[in-house]
Each structure stands twice: as structure tokens, then as C-alpha cells.
Design an enzyme around this catalytic site. Structure first.
Site, PDB file in Angstrom:
ATOM      1  N   CYS A 155       0.168  -0.939  -0.664  1.00  0.00           N
ATOM      2  CA  CYS A 155      -0.046   0.051  -0.160  1.00  0.00           C
ATOM      3  C   CYS A 155       1.075   1.258   0.199  1.00  0.00           C
ATOM      4  O   CYS A 155       1.113   1.802   0.655  1.00  0.00           O
ATOM      5  CB  CYS A 155      -1.032  -0.038   0.977  1.00  0.00           C
ATOM      6  SG  CYS A 155      -2.346   1.220   0.997  1.00  0.00           S
ATOM      7  N   CYS A 158      -0.339   4.312   2.602  1.00  0.00           N
ATOM      8  CA  CYS A 158      -0.277   3.974   3.365  1.00  0.00           C
ATOM      9  C   CYS A 158       1.057   4.221   3.671  1.00  0.00           C
ATOM     10  O   CYS A 158       1.101   4.945   5.214  1.00  0.00           O
ATOM     11  CB  CYS A 158      -1.094   2.546   3.543  1.00  0.00           C
ATOM     12  SG  CYS A 158      -2.296   2.234   3.318  1.00  0.00           S
ATOM     13  N   ASP A 159       2.061   3.537   3.549  1.00  0.00           N
ATOM     14  CA  ASP A 159       3.450   3.334   3.777  1.00  0.00           C
ATOM     15  C   ASP A 159       3.930   4.730   2.992  1.00  0.00           C
ATOM     16  O   ASP A 159       5.365   5.023   3.765  1.00  0.00           O
ATOM     17  CB  ASP A 159       3.595   2.207   3.639  1.00  0.00           C
ATOM     18  CG  ASP A 159       3.133   0.716   4.605  1.00  0.00           C
ATOM     19  OD1 ASP A 159       2.875   1.663   5.345  1.00  0.00           O
ATOM     20  OD2 ASP A 159       2.581   0.321   4.256  1.00  0.00           O
TER      21      ASP A 159
END
Length: 372
Positions: A155, A158-159
């Protein structure tokens, strides 16, 4: 399914609300239905390294979460899910960690069968999530067996913004729209993004291809696959070993992060043939509610969201599913994917709200009585 198919040794549980899944969507639904005194039962798969299941969902394998509202300094994914669970427990949620082996949605109460229990549910909230597809190569597994959570991610949104990936060389694996979107997103933070694709052309839509090709930070490695992810426990990912699909030669590419972008698979195999899904397996819901085509069954989170796939959006739809279930149990109409509304008694209200079709088939006009 007939009753004599079930083992007599299994305990039978009857609940107004049963929730499947303990990620942000399922636990938010538990908080809301718990506060409504509906005593929800939440069922989740046990921890299984081989099947890559962890109570708490995908955030349990995420390190720092910086984009969940309310945590100005960020929060560790597992810590966030511990707080979710404590909040659900505070409002009386009952937890059951067992594998569900059978589901019957043909009539209410719905029946769920596990290894030890038979559960009867007046309403069912499906929050079983989706699982990222992985390459299955050495170095990809979760730490400590590999570098998952220590340089390997599925992701980018997300990261990608994490300090570990800023101004670093990153690899994106894939050739579809998701891969192009993630590669483009990562160029905001990375010094260089390498897209590794097994073919000599992309599967992505033309507009996504053009956007990626125009980006000076993106470099394509064609006819190639990642054979191994390299690194150390102290430094995380340090490179990838790449195999050329044409001449079978191998070479090493130095990098500090690998993002697998070959798609997600919704965890909906249990419900196939019983509930409406799209071609990939995501559950179809109403555009204004979380209702499925089966009255009393609601879906929330990544199991019905193939677009956003964020913790905060999952939690939002978990709230919606809980409110929809409460409304249904209060004998109030809930909008279905067809546009009509259905009550617990089986009354159908037409999409234009002009007619009510009662459970016995009688059609009445949905008009207030005029005063005499």
C-alpha cells in the site's frame, strides 16, 4: 442446509447482530451496535502464518500509521487496532476466533457454522476485508521471516510517506492501473521509482500509462520479474534480484523499498453464489447504504471497496453498516442496491416511493391518508 447436517455437539448461539472481521470496519460496526445495546458477536479468523490471517486486519502488519485522524504524531498499526478492540469490548462486543466453514443466507435468521459453533444471526455485517496479492518470492514474507513491514509493502498511500521511504530508490511491481497509480504517488517522496513488469507493455489504461511515462522519476524495467527481495534485519530492504524473462539472466537492483501492486482479492469465497458480487469478488452494495441484495446482510470496508482501501474509509463504512443494521432491526426501511427499500417484515418500497409491496404480495399506494 438442514439442521441434521450440523453436529449435535456444537453449541448454538443466537444474536441480533453478527459481524465477520475485526479490522477497522468490523470493530467500528461493533462499537456502534454495542452502544445501541445490540450485544454484537464478532467472529474473526484465528492467527495463521500460512494463511496470512491476523485478528485486527491489515493494520496489524503495518508499522507507523500517520494518516489516521486523531493521532498527530502517528500511531503504530497494531497499537491502533488494540484501541479499536478495547473500545468495542467496552460496549459489550463478544469475540469469537474460529474459522467459518459454512454460511447459509437463504433465510433469516442467517446460519453460520464454525468448527465448534452454529450461529444464528438476525442481521449479518460482512467486514472480512481484502488481501493483497503477493509474489511468493523469498524475502517478501512478514518479519522476521522476510521484510514485510520492514521495506516491503502492498500500500503506497499507507506507507509511501513514511521517513523510511523518503528520498529513496523504490521498486513497484505490476503493470496495471494500481501499479501506475502507486508509482506516480511514490514519486512525491522517492528519489527514483522503478516499475518492474513481466511483459513489454502495460495493462494499465491509456491515461494512467501516459501519466507514468511522462513522469521523469519513473523508470521501467520490462520483461522482468522480481525473483528475490534482498536486505538485512538492521537495514530492511537493500535491493531486489531481478530475472529477465527473455534471456533468463539475473541482475541485482539496489533499492530501499518494494511495493507489490498486483491487485487485491476480497475475502468473499464463503459467500459466492449467495450474494451479489462484481467480477473480482467485491460485494455489491447500495450507493447510499451498505445493504447487499439480501435484506439484513450488510457489507463494509475493503470487502466492498476496491477504490479507496484506507483504514479511515473502512471505519466510516463500518459505522454505516451498524446504523443500517440498527435501522433494519427497528423495522425501518433500508435502501437496497436496486434502489427499492426493504423492511425487516419483508415490505418493499418502490424506488420512486409511490408503492409498497407487502410480504404477502399486496400492493398499496404509499400516500398519507387524507383528513376527512
Amino acid at each position: 442446509m438442514e439442521g441434521d447436517q450440523y453436529s449435535l455437539a456444537k453449541q448454538e448461539l443466537r444474536r441480533q447482530v453478527v459481524i465477520i472481521g475485526s479490522g477497522p470496519a468490523g470493530l467500528t460496526a461493533a462499537v456502534y451496535t454495542g452502544r445501541a445495546n445490540l450485544n454484537p458477536l464478532l467472529i474473526d479468523a484465528p492467527t495463521d502464518a500460512e494463511k496470512q490471517t491476523t485478528p485486527g486486519g491489515q493494520l496489524m502488519i503495518t508499522t507507523e500509521v500517520e494518516n489516521y485522524p486523531g493521532f498527530s504524531e502517528g500511531v503504530q498499526g497494531p497499537d491502533l487496532m488494540v484501541e479499536f478492540r478495547k473500545q468495542a469490548e467496552r460496549f459489550g462486543t463478544e469475540f469469537l476466533e474460529e474459522w467459518i466453514t459454512q454460511v447459509d443466507l437463504s433465510e433469516r435468521p442467517f446460519t453460520l457454522v464454525t468448527g465448534y459453533s452454529i450461529i444464528k444471526a438476525e442481521t449479518l455485517i460482512i467486514a472480512s476485508g481484502a488481501s493483497a496479492k503477493w509474489l511468493g518470492v523469498p524475502g517478501e514474507a512478514k518479519t522476521p521471516k522476510g521484510f514485510g513491514g520492514n521495506g516491503v509493502s502492498a500500500c503506497a498511500t499507507c506507507d509511501g510517506p513514511l521517513p523510511a521511504f523518503r528520498n529513496k530508490r523504490l521498486v513497484v511491481v505490476g503493470g496495471g492501473d494500481t501499479a501506475m497509480e502507486e508509482a506516480t504517488f511514490l514519486t512525491r517522496y522517492a528519489s527514483r521509482v522503478y516499475v518492474v513488469h513481466r511483459r513489454d507493455k502495460l495493462r494499465a489504461s491509456k491515461i494512467m500509462q501516459e501519466k507514468a511515462f511522462r513522469n521523469e522519476k519513473i523508470e521501467f524495467i520490462w520483461d522482468a520479474e522480481v525473483a528475490e527481495i534482498l536486505g538485512t534485519p538492521e537495514h530492511g530492504v537493500t535491493g531486489v534480484r531481478i530475472r529477465n524473462m527473455v534471456d533468463e539472466e539475473h541482475f541485482t537492483l539496489d533499492c530501499e523499498g518494494v511495493f507489490i501492486a498486483i491487485g487485491h482479492k476480497p475475502n468473499t469465497d464463503l459467500f459466492k453464489g449467495q450474494i451479489e458480487m462484481d467480477d473480482v469478488g467485491y460485494i455489491k452494495t447500495s450507493h447510499r447504504s451498505t445493504a447487499t441484495n439480501i435484506p439484513g446482510v450488510f457489507a463494509c470496508g475493503d470487502v466492498q471497496d476496491s477504490v479507496y482501501r484506507q483504514a479511515v474509509t473502512a471505519a466510516g463504512t463500518g459505522c454505516m453498516a451498524a446504523l443500517d443494521a440498527e435501522r433494519f432491526l427497528d423495522h425501518l426501511p433500508v435502501e437496497m442496491p436496486t434502489g427499492e427499500e426493504v423492511t425487516m417484515e419483508g415490505e418493499h418500497i418502490s424506488p420512486d416511493h409511490l408503492r409498497i409491496i407487502r410480504a404477502d404480495g399486496e400492493v398499496v399506494l404509499n400516500e398519507p391518508e387524507q383528513a376527512g
